[in-house]
Design a protein around this motif. Structure first.
Motif, short mmCIF file in Angstrom:
data_model
loop_
_atom_site.label_atom_id
_atom_site.label_comp_id
_atom_site.label_asym_id
_atom_site.label_seq_id
_atom_site.Cartn_x
_atom_site.Cartn_y
_atom_site.Cartn_z
N LEU A 7 2.27 3.96 2.76
CA LEU A 7 3.18 4.48 2.81
C LEU A 7 4.49 3.66 3.41
O LEU A 7 5.66 3.64 3.21
CB LEU A 7 3.05 5.95 3.94
N LEU A 8 4.01 3.12 4.57
CA LEU A 8 4.97 2.24 5.43
C LEU A 8 5.47 0.99 4.54
O LEU A 8 6.45 0.69 4.81
CB LEU A 8 4.29 1.60 6.62
N GLY A 9 4.42 0.28 3.75
CA GLY A 9 4.82 -0.83 3.05
C GLY A 9 5.75 -0.42 1.90
O GLY A 9 6.84 -1.20 1.69
N SER A 10 5.72 0.71 1.24
CA SER A 10 6.58 1.28 0.21
C SER A 10 8.03 1.42 0.75
O SER A 10 8.99 1.02 0.27
CB SER A 10 6.08 2.44 -0.31
N LEU A 11 8.20 1.93 2.19
CA LEU A 11 9.18 2.25 2.46
C LEU A 11 10.05 1.06 3.00
O LEU A 11 11.28 0.99 2.68
CB LEU A 11 9.05 3.23 3.80
#
Length: 257
Positions: free
Chosen positions: A76-80
């Protein structure tokens, strides 16, 4: 023709080098002998004893829970982060972009020690939460790099066309960007999950005595010799990995159709 055969022979040699040790472990997980490497008969007793080994099963469940949650958070954080680095321009963007790649090659022992010092400074009790934060930090740069590589091939005109037709930013992301980057997102999740399940060094520094994970449990067991139940556990983990890879490949083929 000769060079082609030589190339194929080299490929098979590389695959044999990679997979023969794993096959040996799987074969010996069915060996009736406990201490000898000589084959003394076929048995499933070691798998039964593996299921009856409560500390080992608990450690495996702990690792699965941490790996699943950390991989999800990292994805989630890496994609954002990848989306922000790709689509927006802001002060410090180049420094942040470069630091992501630095984290992917940073030694695990450096990250483990630095996280331990950080948690001690915050007076956090070592255990599930600290391990979850550490493994999320470990997987996040790999997800970001994977998704960034996919976004580099992304056609921004598709988003512009959607916006011209009245789609909001959120709708364009949900219906266009996310479906096209989903293979990279899934690959990032699988990579983060694998890194978490396989990690020993960082886990050694940031997990407490009340929360034991599978890599550390296996490491403490094999110091006195590899037992057959460890072979059985390795065979089970390899089988689960094969199933996940086949499932991911099937889902990819379905999306292509």
């Amino acid at each position: 023709m000769f060079m082609r055969r030589l190339g194929m022979a080299w490929v098979w040699l590389v695959y044999a080098f990679l997979y023969l040790p794993i096959l040996v472990v799987i074969v010996y997980s069915f060996n009736a002998s406990k201490y000898s490497t000589a084959w003394s008969g076929f048995t499933l007793d070691w798998y039964a004893k593996l299921l009856a080994n409560t500390p080992l099963v608990d450690a495996a469940l702990n690792s699965l829970s941490v790996a699943t949650l950390s991989a999800t958070l990292a994805t989630l954080l890496g994609s954002l982060a990848a989306m922000c680095l790709h689509r927006y321009r802001f002060p410090g963007r180049k420094v942040l972009h470069s630091s992501i790649y630095v984290l992917t090659v940073s030694p695990d022992i450096v990250m483990g020690i630095s996280l331990l010092i950080f948690f001690i400074a915050l007076r956090m009790e070592l255990g599930f939460v600290t391990l979850l934060i550490a493994h999320t930090t470990l997987g996040l740069p790999f997800v970001t790099v994977t998704v960034l590589a996919r976004l580099a091939e992304f056609d921004e005109h598709l988003v512009e066309a959607a916006r011209d037709l009245g789609a909001s930013e959120a709708a364009a992301y949900r219906h266009i960007i996310l479906p096209l980057t989903l293979p990279a997102v899934a690959a990032g999740w699988l990579l983060s999950f694998t890194l978490s399940m396989d990690d020993v060094l960082i886990s050694f520094f940031v997990t407490g005595p009340s929360f034991e994970v599978l890599p550390l449990k296996i490491y403490s067991m094999v110091r006195l010799g590899v037992k057959p139940d460890i072979n059985a556990l390795s065979a089970v983990m390899f089988g689960v990995t094969i199933v996940l890879v086949l499932l991911a490949q099937a889902l990819t083929n379905m999306r292509r159709k």
